[in-house]
Design an enzyme around this catalytic site. Structure first.
Site, PDB file in Angstrom:
ATOM      1  N   ARG A 124       2.123   3.115  -1.788  1.00  0.00           N
ATOM      2  CA  ARG A 124       1.701   2.074  -0.851  1.00  0.00           C
ATOM      3  C   ARG A 124       0.770   2.650   0.223  1.00  0.00           C
ATOM      4  NH1 ARG A 124       6.989  -1.925  -0.110  1.00  0.00           N
ATOM      5  NH2 ARG A 124       6.789  -2.965  -2.125  1.00  0.00           N
ATOM      6  N   SER A 125       1.061   2.395   1.489  1.00  0.00           N
ATOM      7  CA  SER A 125       0.101   2.744   2.535  1.00  0.00           C
ATOM      8  C   SER A 125      -0.015   4.232   2.818  1.00  0.00           C
ATOM      9  CB  SER A 125       0.435   2.004   3.832  1.00  0.00           C
ATOM     10  OG  SER A 125       0.031   0.653   3.737  1.00  0.00           O
ATOM     11  N   ALA A 126       0.825   5.058   2.224  1.00  0.00           N
ATOM     12  CA  ALA A 126       0.574   6.493   2.318  1.00  0.00           C
ATOM     13  C   ALA A 126      -0.786   6.826   1.704  1.00  0.00           C
ATOM     14  CB  ALA A 126       1.687   7.281   1.639  1.00  0.00           C
TER      15      ALA A 126
END
Length: 388
Positions: A68-70
């Protein structure tokens, strides 16, 4: 649940193994891995549980997951590396490289505004379908046409989905290459990192299924909530929070091969824990004698505070450097000098230049939390204990 924890820790890092096992026993972990490097040497490499959140096959060494946003930390590295090479001016208007972006009152938006979540375009008036979002031409056209919801540069708010096209299109305009190809060639390969933005078909079998998991009521991880939590703001269909996360509607099926094959720098990178830790280790030094990606000056750019205070999207106070979340209450990292990025509901990766530590954690079970996942935080605290 109790699981067999596989892998190794260096002398002194036994608290990380203990915390990792406790995540399964106490915090509802289903399958996960964590890796830590210090001064370019691996000191933690652990994995356990099931490969799929809804399955029984064991997690293996080298199992990868969507983070995801990593992924945003990888996208930020692409733009900062282009700046380091003299191909991108952080203080130039975005329209210098992407003329269509000047539309609808965005002509004064600077490149650094995109990285620091100050561009004012976290929402799309007409959300994209998952199929449209996977098309870089359609995504870029949508954000180029979008009017900002605040004057660019004057405030900050998390660009949860639109960060994909803001960063990906800049890479494409400057280099002439798709962002996923550029990341593979210029970031993942030099770092020796199992990290993909646009999963190759040959790697599909390594990637587990992800899904939601509920936090156990006895976890003790819940803290006093702010007056309005991000979950409450998300439940309001008219809020900027809901609109930002709904810039792709309906939400994509994260287990679908087509979604995983797309290159969305905000949300769909796929990596192993070791791949994330090696990537961040390569930003701040040489890993196993390999390539260092960032100069010391670029490291300072990455972690120099650009945005701080109440976040227009995440509601709570956040701190951002150029593309990276910085240590703070919304996303506690190892120390005040750390920089990195969480993935909503689970994953976390960062570097801490002062201690020489780089960290990667991936999981197949996503919680409702956006930033400070209690499982990742337990591991960070254990690393801090080991260093002490």
């Amino acid at each position: 649940m109790d699981v067999d924890v596989n892998g190794t820790v260096a002398d002194g890092f036994e608290p990380v193994r203990e915390a990792f096992a406790a995540n399964f026993a106490l915090l509802g972990e289903r399958g996960a891995a964590v890796a830590v490097y210090r001064d370019g040497r691996k000191v933690v490499d652990l994995w356990g549980g099931t490969r799929d959140v809804d399955g029984t096959a064991p997690w293996e060494h080298g199992t990868a997951q969507i983070v995801r946003s990593a992924t945003k930390g990888v996208a930020a590295a692409a733009l900062l590396l282009l700046h380091q090479r003299g191909e991108l001016d952080l203080d130039a208007p975005v329209g210098t490289y992407w003329p269509e972006y000047k539309a609808a009152g965005k002509e004064r938006t600077l490149v650094r505004h995109l990285l620091a979540h100050r561009a004012g375009v976290p929402v799309l008036d007409r959300p994209l379908t998952p199929e449209e979002a996977a098309d870089p031409d359609l995504g870029a056209a949508a954000v180029a046409a979008q009017a900002p919801v605040w004057e660019p540069g004057t405030d900050h708010g998390y660009h949860a989905q639109t960060y994909s096209w803001l960063t990906g299109e800049l890479v494409r305009r400057i280099t002439g290459r798709p962002v996923g190809t550029w990341v593979a060639d210029e970031l993942a390969a030099p770092a020796g990192a199992d990290l993909w933005l646009g999963l190759p078909e040959a790697e599909r079998a390594r990637v587990g299924r992800v899904g939601p998991v509920e936090a156990p009521l006895t976890s003790g991880a819940l803290k006093t909530r702010p007056k309005r939590s991000v979950s409450e703001a998300y439940a309001d269909p008219d809020s900027l929070t809901r609109r930002a996360f709904a810039a792709i509607t309906p939400l994509p099926d994260e287990n679908a091969p087509a979604y995983r094959a797309a290159a969305l720098p905000a949300s769909n990178g796929i990596a192993t824990a070791n791949g994330l830790a090696r990537f961040y280790g390569s930003l701040i030094g040489e890993v196993d004698g390999g390539t260092r990606l960032f100069t010391p000056g670029t490291v300072e750019l990455a972690r120099a505070e650009q945005s701080a205070g109440p976040d227009r999207i995440l509601v709570v106070g956040t701190r951002f450097g150029l593309g990276y979340m910085l240590h703070g209450s919304a996303s506690p990292l190892l120390s005040a000098g750390s920089f990195g990025h969480p993935g909503r509901g689970g994953a976390l990766a960062f570097a801490d230049p002062e201690s020489g530590v780089s960290f990667g954690y991936v999981t197949n079970g996503f919680r409702k939390s956006v930033t400070a996942d209690p499982r990742a935080q337990a591991l960070v605290r254990a690393v801090r204990t080991a260093l002490a």
